[in-house]
Design a protein around this motif. Structure first.
Motif, PDB file in Angstrom:
ATOM      1  N   CYS A   1       0.871  -1.176   0.000  1.00  0.00           N
ATOM      2  CA  CYS A   1       0.000   0.000   0.000  1.00  0.00           C
ATOM      3  C   CYS A   1       0.912   1.232   0.000  1.00  0.00           C
ATOM      4  CB  CYS A   1      -0.888   0.014   1.244  1.00  0.00           C
ATOM      5  SG  CYS A   1      -1.752   1.577   1.478  1.00  0.00           S
TER       6      CYS A   1
ATOM      7  N   CYS B   1       0.539   3.976   1.241  1.00  0.00           N
ATOM      8  CA  CYS B   1       0.540   4.627   2.562  1.00  0.00           C
ATOM      9  C   CYS B   1       1.146   3.741   3.637  1.00  0.00           C
ATOM     10  CB  CYS B   1      -0.893   4.951   3.000  1.00  0.00           C
ATOM     11  SG  CYS B   1      -1.618   6.303   2.117  1.00  0.00           S
ATOM     12  N   CYS B   2       0.760   2.483   3.636  1.00  0.00           N
ATOM     13  CA  CYS B   2       1.007   1.637   4.795  1.00  0.00           C
ATOM     14  C   CYS B   2       2.144   0.644   4.604  1.00  0.00           C
ATOM     15  CB  CYS B   2      -0.259   0.866   5.158  1.00  0.00           C
ATOM     16  SG  CYS B   2      -1.697   1.930   5.330  1.00  0.00           S
TER      17      CYS B   2
ATOM     18  N   HIS C   1      -7.157  -0.866  -0.137  1.00  0.00           N
ATOM     19  CA  HIS C   1      -6.629  -1.148   1.192  1.00  0.00           C
ATOM     20  C   HIS C   1      -7.656  -0.639   2.206  1.00  0.00           C
ATOM     21  CE1 HIS C   1      -3.466  -0.870   4.540  1.00  0.00           C
ATOM     22  NE2 HIS C   1      -3.896  -2.103   4.407  1.00  0.00           N
TER      23      HIS C   1
ATOM     24  N   CYS D   1      -6.994   1.822   5.345  1.00  0.00           N
ATOM     25  CA  CYS D   1      -6.637   3.230   5.175  1.00  0.00           C
ATOM     26  C   CYS D   1      -7.419   3.902   4.056  1.00  0.00           C
ATOM     27  CB  CYS D   1      -5.130   3.391   4.949  1.00  0.00           C
ATOM     28  SG  CYS D   1      -4.598   3.077   3.268  1.00  0.00           S
TER      29      CYS D   1
HETATM   30 ZN   LIG Z   1      -2.959   1.540   3.343  1.00  0.00          ZN
END
Ligand SMILES: [Zn+2]
Lengths: 84, 972, 165
Positions: A5, A7-8, A56, A59
């Motif tokens: 992801c 972001c993650c 995802h 998030c």
């Molecule tokens: Zn994420």
């Protein structure tokens, strides 16, 4: 299976929801019926590199994943803005 | 067999443990496995074979055990197929033999062994074919009773299990020489290491061979390394943990036996199912010794040589008089070492020429038979053309070693044949990021194992970006491994390949004769390798026998496919915690406690729990309650918690533009303070969901989704925004959990609100306004899902419980009260309002009669596709109402609709029923259905036919809005 | 006229005893979601004095700003500056979430077993979104031995059940 992801970072498959091929990123014009048939139904189903879309869930980020259907290697994951 | 007076590195002789086997009491000691303690007590016969019910004994000392599968009493139930070699002994352990009756010594089904000539490969396929009618009633039950290994407990099992995640940089699988070395090198360089070992003790073969490392006993060297590893904070040692599967992305499945060795584990999980994610892995799983297929090689007392050594060294089991049958240098070396340690080795037999000196007799030849009814007492061998018999208690076999490469094959990789060890070895990168070392890679010397372990660790460190200097390797044995393959002894009698499934060399030959010559066919025809041990000891041998029978080479014949799990994994561990409330998260509304207090049975709606109905003492059945609650709403006022609907906050300068794009209808023209019904399509033109859209202020909208589709809708909206309008100025976020929202519906709704608010705002139908209720800022919507004049009142969730109590009390004062899902369903069917019972994923706006809501003035998601041919027109199933001709005649959802004069055949089907209810207002059953060209057929009579429940009744097709079709009650 | 009373989602919750750490519920506090509009991130950052990148927890102008997913932050506390609305969507999330503190030497090990992501990489302070046995969670690491786990209000019972086992 693990997917990246943007972001993650790399996360377990259980955190994602699958949508389908990245073809969905390109909407045809309203008056292009055959374009819509392709868009909705026709897929290349490649043996090798393919791009598909995953959400995802934790998030809320949609990710365009490039992966290899033969080796199962997951190559990259980018936000949709960068995928078009 | 008996316990030696001294020795036994695994044992703590000071602690005696009482246990029982088949009702007889025995004594073992701490550190024993069930297998070692049975052997030490002289119990050789521990079970009966699968098909022929032949007497069987312990063959191995590890998880590959094909024979010693027992039932163990645990948590009040008998658990089948417990490998005696893996079950650690504890005080009070109760075990029994399975697959035998009345006892393991006198088993009635042993008659199968006499019938063996008829029971060969494919017996069931050939025999139970005819007559066809006998199959279900006779053959299948008989076969089922005779088949199977062990029986599952017939009760639910609630003993605790656990699931857990772990992450590391390097996963080392196996703690033998190669694994220890790899873990040590990596750990010292600072890598996060997990070291998994199937056994209770770490050390692998160092625990049972008598080698030397750097001039000290190898066991002591291993203990030193383990002590060093245990000190390091970046190392996690996981004994009793079998890594059973390798999966995509560096994920490995493992099963830890947490408390299976404890007499009274209490709430400690019995097992833990681990999902380990590792950047790199080292497969140091060792090798499995293979038997030799010689006649009667399945008698109790015939064991693997390595197992005999392990029981001797670790568990002080004296095997009595031993004859060794081997075909490789390792076997001879082991026999010599054991003899030097005092084992009574009577003879060593090898088809190769034996030149070395040995402290026992050696014979060039083969074992061609064994004797002994319930256990071995003699071995027949062929030596220089003549037969001779040797008295023996134990026959130790060593047909060579197969690298334990199963994990490497789990991602479809195929191993390669290595002629020098006469076995398959893994190739590089069969599992990305995992490297095989030591015996698992076909490297059998101790030095080779240490060296390959260290080298793989260096490579892994390099890949992890960690630096290290190569270690100095300790001095260790480095003798080459020499073997002459011996797959089957040519002699009279049945020679077993797969002990667990009773497959002999003859079965394989027969499969070939009958045309099942490819390995995949042979396997299925004979069931070779399909028992709980998955052919760990037998697959390679069977492949060799197959190659021999077909005249091919072994690598040319193929290999078998190894799939996860490497060892059996209990369903209890895989599903740990997943029963009862652990099955899925439960979502409770703020009114939940009050609702339960009122005695309402709860019904699941997605993950939410909602009240079905509110029973009263005088109710005959649930329908009484349902009717009463529906009439509250039609005649007084009803209260219903609607907080479970998805609520999404949409804000920003482009919010209206965005909503125009995701709804079929136009939202940008909505005035602040107003609400509009909205329809969302999927891009393929079918209906996704419906709901309301309220404009709270110019740039602030609040939209609702149905309870069931809330997750799907927010995913969809996020997609549309991120894929097509990322540069638009708007954001959305779920506020479902933030607000508690209650429907106040019925002709007395305004009166109730008057009591609550003091002053009822003059709100038009489909209007919304902020209000104060009980000192709290709230939102009031004048919307209705019941068809009555009604409101929905939303407060921050912390006030939900209190507001609900007040609302219900007020409603009761007005002759109304709370209503549940059953009444809600009646009210909405009376009005023809749709839910996901109708929006089943296959319907279009046209089908629902909502085509007018798809604006022609703008693009929206699904608009182009909704106009495709086939998605509109008379051939479509369209929403209609149904009334039975006799209003009291029950109708059912799921029933199909046929012309009255046609039979209930698919060809005549014209539609189906989606929802039904009994309407206390209209005093009739009502239904909503999808019917071919339905809108043009109001007034027709069809037959409703529910084959499942045996229900047939004529119904009249009508407008789906049964009650107040003009909507005056809710609007005015 | 009535006065509405608050009910805590943890009112009748029995928290399980844990080994190596303790679990307690946080009092409800004001939570505001801050979602910058496209192209407004810099203006918003200037206005707020910072905006958390993925995984970040910031303290700016006395506000506890926590990354909460995508391009989204949660502000814990009452003191948001005025005039943010031109740059971002603000939404009151206070009643939607319940916070629990897991504290003690064993807290990380306990969470690491249950969460499907690599907790070793998590910064302190730091933030992550994930699932705990299918429960959506916001995990905040406040200190090496102190975590906050935020769950949806409707799911507190399930959360407590899950953390017990
Ligand atoms: Zn994420």
């Amino acid at each position: 299976m693990r997917l990246p992801c943007p972001c993650c970072g790399w996360r377990d498959l259980r955190e994602f929801t699958y949508k389908g091929a990245a073809d969905a990123l390109h909407r045809p014009a309203l008056d292009d019926p055959s374009g819509w048939d392709d868009h909705l139904h026709n897929r290349t189903n490649p043996a090798g590199e393919t791009r598909d879309l995953w959400y995802h869930d934790p998030c809320g980020t949609w990710v365009c994943i490039t992966r290899d259907t033969v080796s199962h290697a997951v190559i990259s994951g980018v936000p949709l803005e960068g995928a078009r | 067999m008996k316990r030696r007076d001294t020795g036994g590195s695994a044992l703590n002789r000071a602690r005696k443990l009482g246990f029982s086997f088949d009702g007889r009491a025995f004594e073992g000691v701490e550190g024993d496995t069930l297998a070692s303690s049975l052997l030490a007590n002289g119990v050789r016969l521990v079970g009966r074979s699968f098909k022929y019910h032949r007497p069987r004994g312990v063959m191995t000392a590890g998880s590959e055990e094909p024979n010693a599968l027992l039932e163990v009493l645990r948590d009040g139930a008998w658990h089948p197929n417990i490998r005696a070699t893996m079950q650690e002994l504890h005080q009070g352990l109760d075990a029994r033999a399975q697959n035998c009756w009345p006892s393991v010594r006198r088993d009635v089904m042993a008659v199968n062994d006499w019938l063996a000539p008829f029971l060969g490969a494919g017996f069931y396929y050939k025999t139970f074919m005819w007559p066809r009618a006998f199959w279900e009633g006779l053959y299948e039950p008989v076969i089922r009773r005779a088949a199977g290994l062990g029986r599952l407990p017939q009760s639910h099992q609630y003993d605790p299990h656990e699931k857990a995640f772990a992450f590391c940089e390097l996963l080392v699988i196996g703690s033998g020489p190669a694994g220890l070395m790899a873990a040590l090198v990596a750990a010292k360089a600072g890598a996060d290491v997990i070291l998994c070992e199937e056994d209770r003790q770490m050390g692998g073969r160092f625990l049972s061979d008598a080698g030397q490392i750097d001039g000290m006993p190898d066991g002591a060297w291993a203990a030193g390394v383990l002590a060093e590893l245990a000190e390091l904070p970046n190392v996690r040692l996981m004994p009793r943990t079998s890594v059973f599967g390798a999966y995509d992305g560096g994920v490995y499945g493992a099963i830890e036996r947490v408390a299976l060795h404890q007499a009274a584990p209490g709430r400690t999980p019995r097992e833990c199912y681990w999902r380990i994610t590792a950047k790199r892995a080292i497969m140091a799983t060792g090798a499995l010794e293979r038997p030799i297929a010689h006649p009667d090689n399945d008698r109790p007392g015939v064991m693997m040589l390595g197992a005999v050594a392990s029981y001797w060294q670790r568990f002080a089991v004296d095997p009595g008089r031993v004859v060794v049958f081997g075909n490789n240098d390792h076997a001879l070396a082991t026999a010599k070492a054991l003899a030097a340690d005092g084992m009574d080795i009577r003879a060593y037999i090898d088809p190769r020429e034996i030149t070395a000196d040995a402290p026992f007799k050696t014979y060039q030849g083969e074992v061609i038979g064994t004797r002994g009814r319930h256990g071995l007492h003699a071995v027949t061998l062929r030596h220089k053309g003549r037969e001779m018999r040797l008295e023996a208690d134990t026959l130790a076999l060593s047909g060579g070693w197969n690298p334990s490469l199963h994990l490497a094959c789990h991602m479809n990789g195929r191993p390669v044949w290595d002629e020098t060890i006469a076995s398959f070895v893994p190739r590089e990168r069969m599992v990305p990021g995992m490297q095989a070392v030591g015996a698992a890679a076909g490297i059998f010397s101790t030095h080779g194992a240490l060296e390959s372990g260290a080298r793989a660790a260096m490579q892994a460190l390099d890949a992890l970006g960690l630096s290290a200097t190569p270690p100095d390797l300790p001095q260790a044995e480095d003798t080459p491994y020499a073997i002459t393959p011996l797959w089957q002894v040519q002699a009279q009698g049945r020679a077993w390949l797969d002990f667990a499934n009773d497959v002999t060399t003859k079965d394989v030959a027969q499969a070939v004769r009958e045309g099942f010559a490819s390995v995949e066919h042979m396997k299925r025809y004979t069931t070779q390798g399909m028992a709980p041990d998955q052919g760990k000891s037998s697959n390679i041998g069977a492949l060799a026998v197959l190659a021999d029978a077909t005249g091919g080479t072994i690598p040319g014949t193929g290999t078998t496919t190894f799939r996860p799990p490497f060892v059996p994994v209990s369903i209890a561990a895989l599903g740990a915690g997943g029963y009862g409330p652990g099955f899925a998260p439960q979502r409770f509304t703020t009114s939940h406690a009050q609702t339960r207090k009122m005695g309402a049975p709860m019904i699941e709606a997605g993950l939410w729990y909602r009240p079905s109905y509110f029973p009263q003492a005088t109710d005959r059945d649930w329908r009484c309650a349902c009717n009463r609650e529906a009439l509250y709403v039609r005649h007084a006022v009803g209260i219903c918690d609607v907080s479970t609907l998805g609520k999404i906050d949409v804000q920003g300068p482009d919010a209206a533009r965005f909503l125009d794009f995701v709804y079929t209808n136009t939202m940008s023209s909505l005035k602040p303070g107003r609400v509009r019904y909205g329809l969302m399509l999927r891009e393929d033109g079918h209906v996704m969901d419906d709901g309301t859209c309220a404009r709270l202020s110019d740039q602030h909208f609040l939209i609702t989704t149905t309870t069931a589709a809330a997750g799907e809708v927010i995913r969809h909206l996020d997609f549309v925004q991120q894929a097509y309008c990322a540069d638009w100025q708007l954001r959305l976020i779920s506020v479902t959990e933030t607000w508690a929202q209650f429907a106040i519906a019925g002709p007395l709704a305004d009166a109730l609100l008057g009591h609550l608010l003091g002053d009822v705002p003059d709100l038009p139908f489909m209007g919304c306004v902020p209000v104060m209720v009980g000192g709290v800022g709230a939102r009031l919507f004048r919307i209705s899902f019941s068809g009555e004049r009604g409101y929905e009142l939303a407060v921050p969730a912390r006030y939900g419980a209190d507001l609900y109590r007040h609302l219900v009390a007020l409603a009761e004062g007005f002759g109304g009260g709370a209503y549940g899902m059953e009444a809600l369903n009646v009210l909405r069917i009376e009005k023809g309002f749709i839910t996901h019972a109708e929006i089943d994923g296959r319907v279009t706006a046209f089908d629902l009669g909502l085509q007018g809501m798809v604006s022609a003035k703008k693009d929206c998601i699904g608009r182009a596709a909704s106009q495709r041919p086939g998605l509109t027109g008379p051939a479509r199933l369209q929403l209609v109402g149904l009334r039975p001709v006799d209003p009291q005649s029950e109708i059912t959802a799921g029933a199909h609709l046929y012309p009255c004069d046609k039979p209930a055949k698919a060809a005549y089907g014209q539609g189906h029923v989606k929802s039904v209810c009994y309407s206390p207002t209209l005093e009739s059953w009502l239904g909503l259905a999808l019917l071919e060209n339905g809108r043009a057929r109001h007034g027709e009579t069809l037959r409703l036919d529910d084959g499942l429940r045996g229900l047939r009744t004529p119904v009249e097709i009508c407008n789906p809005v049964f009650f107040d079709p003009n909507g005056g009650r809710m609007r005015d | 006229m009535i006065r509405l009373k608050e009910t805590s989602a943890g009112a009748k919750l029995r928290l399980p005893p844990l080994t190596g750490c303790t679990l307690r519920m946080l009092p409800q506090m004001r939570i505001t979601s801050i979602a910058p509009y496209s192209g407004q991130a810099d203006a918003l950052r200037a206005r707020l004095g910072g905006f958390p990148a993925p995984g970040e927890v910031l303290k700016v102008q006395g506000i506890d700003l926590v990354w909460a997913g995508g391009d989204l932050a949660f502000a814990f506390g009452d003191d948001l500056p005025d005039g943010l609305g031109a740059h971002c969507a603000l939404s009151d999330q206070s009643d939607g979430w319940c916070g629990f503190v897991l504290q003690g030497a064993g807290a990380e090990a306990l969470l690491a077993r249950r969460l499907p992501f690599d907790l070793r990489n998590m910064a302190s302070p730091g933030s992550a979104r994930s699932v705990l046995d299918h429960l959506p969670v916001l995990v905040l690491r406040r200190a090496s031995d102190r975590f906050e786990i935020w769950v949806w209000r409707s799911m507190v019972q399930s959360f407590v059940q899950q953390i017990r086992t």
